[in-house]
Design a protein around this motif. Structure first.
Motif, PDB file in Angstrom:
ATOM      1  N   THR A  12       0.818  -1.220   0.000  1.00 26.73           N
ATOM      2  CA  THR A  12       0.000   0.000   0.000  1.00 26.73           C
ATOM      3  C   THR A  12       0.849   1.266   0.000  1.00 26.73           C
ATOM      4  OG1 THR A  12      -0.086  -0.069   2.397  1.00 26.73           O
ATOM      5  CG2 THR A  12      -1.890  -1.129   1.206  1.00 26.73           C
ATOM      6  N   GLU A  13       2.172   1.124   0.223  1.00 28.35           N
ATOM      7  CA  GLU A  13       3.036   2.310   0.212  1.00 28.35           C
ATOM      8  C   GLU A  13       3.116   2.931  -1.173  1.00 28.35           C
ATOM      9  OE1 GLU A  13       4.362  -0.661   1.402  1.00 28.35           O
ATOM     10  OE2 GLU A  13       4.078  -0.251   3.522  1.00 28.35           O
ATOM     11  N   VAL A  14       2.950   2.098  -2.194  1.00 26.10           N
ATOM     12  CA  VAL A  14       3.032   2.612  -3.557  1.00 26.10           C
ATOM     13  C   VAL A  14       1.940   3.652  -3.795  1.00 26.10           C
ATOM     14  CG1 VAL A  14       2.820   1.973  -5.991  1.00 26.10           C
ATOM     15  CG2 VAL A  14       4.079   0.511  -4.415  1.00 26.10           C
ATOM     16  N   TYR A  17       3.157   6.962  -2.519  1.00 22.40           N
ATOM     17  CA  TYR A  17       4.178   7.545  -3.387  1.00 22.40           C
ATOM     18  C   TYR A  17       3.557   8.137  -4.646  1.00 22.40           C
ATOM     19  CZ  TYR A  17       7.525   5.032  -0.458  1.00 22.40           C
ATOM     20  OH  TYR A  17       8.253   4.578   0.586  1.00 22.40           O
ATOM     21  N   VAL A  18       2.584   7.450  -5.197  1.00 17.74           N
ATOM     22  CA  VAL A  18       1.921   7.941  -6.403  1.00 17.74           C
ATOM     23  C   VAL A  18       1.148   9.225  -6.096  1.00 17.74           C
ATOM     24  CG1 VAL A  18       0.106   7.419  -8.104  1.00 17.74           C
ATOM     25  CG2 VAL A  18       1.813   5.687  -7.506  1.00 17.74           C
ATOM     26  N   VAL A  19       0.490   9.293  -4.948  1.00 16.21           N
ATOM     27  CA  VAL A  19      -0.256  10.500  -4.562  1.00 16.21           C
ATOM     28  C   VAL A  19       0.692  11.681  -4.401  1.00 16.21           C
ATOM     29  CG1 VAL A  19      -1.601  11.547  -2.704  1.00 16.21           C
ATOM     30  CG2 VAL A  19      -2.197   9.282  -3.533  1.00 16.21           C
ATOM     31  N   VAL A  20       1.824  11.461  -3.759  1.00 16.89           N
ATOM     32  CA  VAL A  20       2.797  12.545  -3.579  1.00 16.89           C
ATOM     33  C   VAL A  20       3.341  12.989  -4.927  1.00 16.89           C
ATOM     34  CG1 VAL A  20       5.070  13.080  -2.649  1.00 16.89           C
ATOM     35  CG2 VAL A  20       3.399  11.907  -1.232  1.00 16.89           C
ATOM     36  N   LEU A  21       3.637  12.042  -5.801  1.00 16.47           N
ATOM     37  CA  LEU A  21       4.142  12.381  -7.133  1.00 16.47           C
ATOM     38  C   LEU A  21       3.105  13.169  -7.927  1.00 16.47           C
ATOM     39  CD1 LEU A  21       6.428  12.015  -9.223  1.00 16.47           C
ATOM     40  CD2 LEU A  21       5.182  10.004 -10.025  1.00 16.47           C
ATOM     41  N   LEU A  22       1.851  12.742  -7.882  1.00 15.35           N
ATOM     42  CA  LEU A  22       0.797  13.468  -8.596  1.00 15.35           C
ATOM     43  C   LEU A  22       0.585  14.870  -8.017  1.00 15.35           C
ATOM     44  CD1 LEU A  22      -1.867  10.696  -9.260  1.00 15.35           C
ATOM     45  CD2 LEU A  22      -0.352  11.800 -10.900  1.00 15.35           C
TER      46      LEU A  22
END
Length: 122
Positions: A12-14, A17-22
């Protein structure tokens, strides 16, 4: 191969990371849009004045400050005490030049200011 990296990537960490990147991509896109919008607004504004359009000193020379004592004009009174004046009847209450142009000075023996620590008028 390192199986721990693949195991961590499937968790679920991915998603975090995707939310922060977006969020970062959205912030950068917003900044680029704001810069472009500001550039377009700036291009529509008139150019700054040229040197020959700048203000000049009048031929009579520089204008100096005038110091004078002013006093208010009287506020108009109603014709009858029971009548009330409205703002448009009062108009602009201006000030006029005072007859006595002497500047008010401190009275001798006064402290000079509120809370000045002096003895005050005795």
């Amino acid at each position: 191969m390192n199986s721990a990296m693949y195991t961590a990537a499937t968790g679920t960490e991915v998603f975090g990371y995707v939310v922060v990147l977006l969020a970062g991509v959205v912030c950068v896109a917003g900044l680029l849009w704001a810069f472009r919008f500001g550039f377009q607004v700036r291009s529509r504004e008139p150019a700054p004045p040229r040197p020959d359009e700048q203000p000049r000193v009048p031929p009579s020379g520089p204008v100096h400050e005038v110091r004078e004592m002013r006093e208010p004009q009287e506020v108009p009174r109603a014709a009858d005490d029971s009548e009330r004046l409205t703002p448009y009847q009062v108009g602009n209450v201006r000030s006029r030049r005072a007859d006595d142009q002497r500047r008010p000075r401190w009275s001798p023996g006064s402290s000079g200011s509120f809370g000045g620590g002096g003895g005050g008028r005795t």
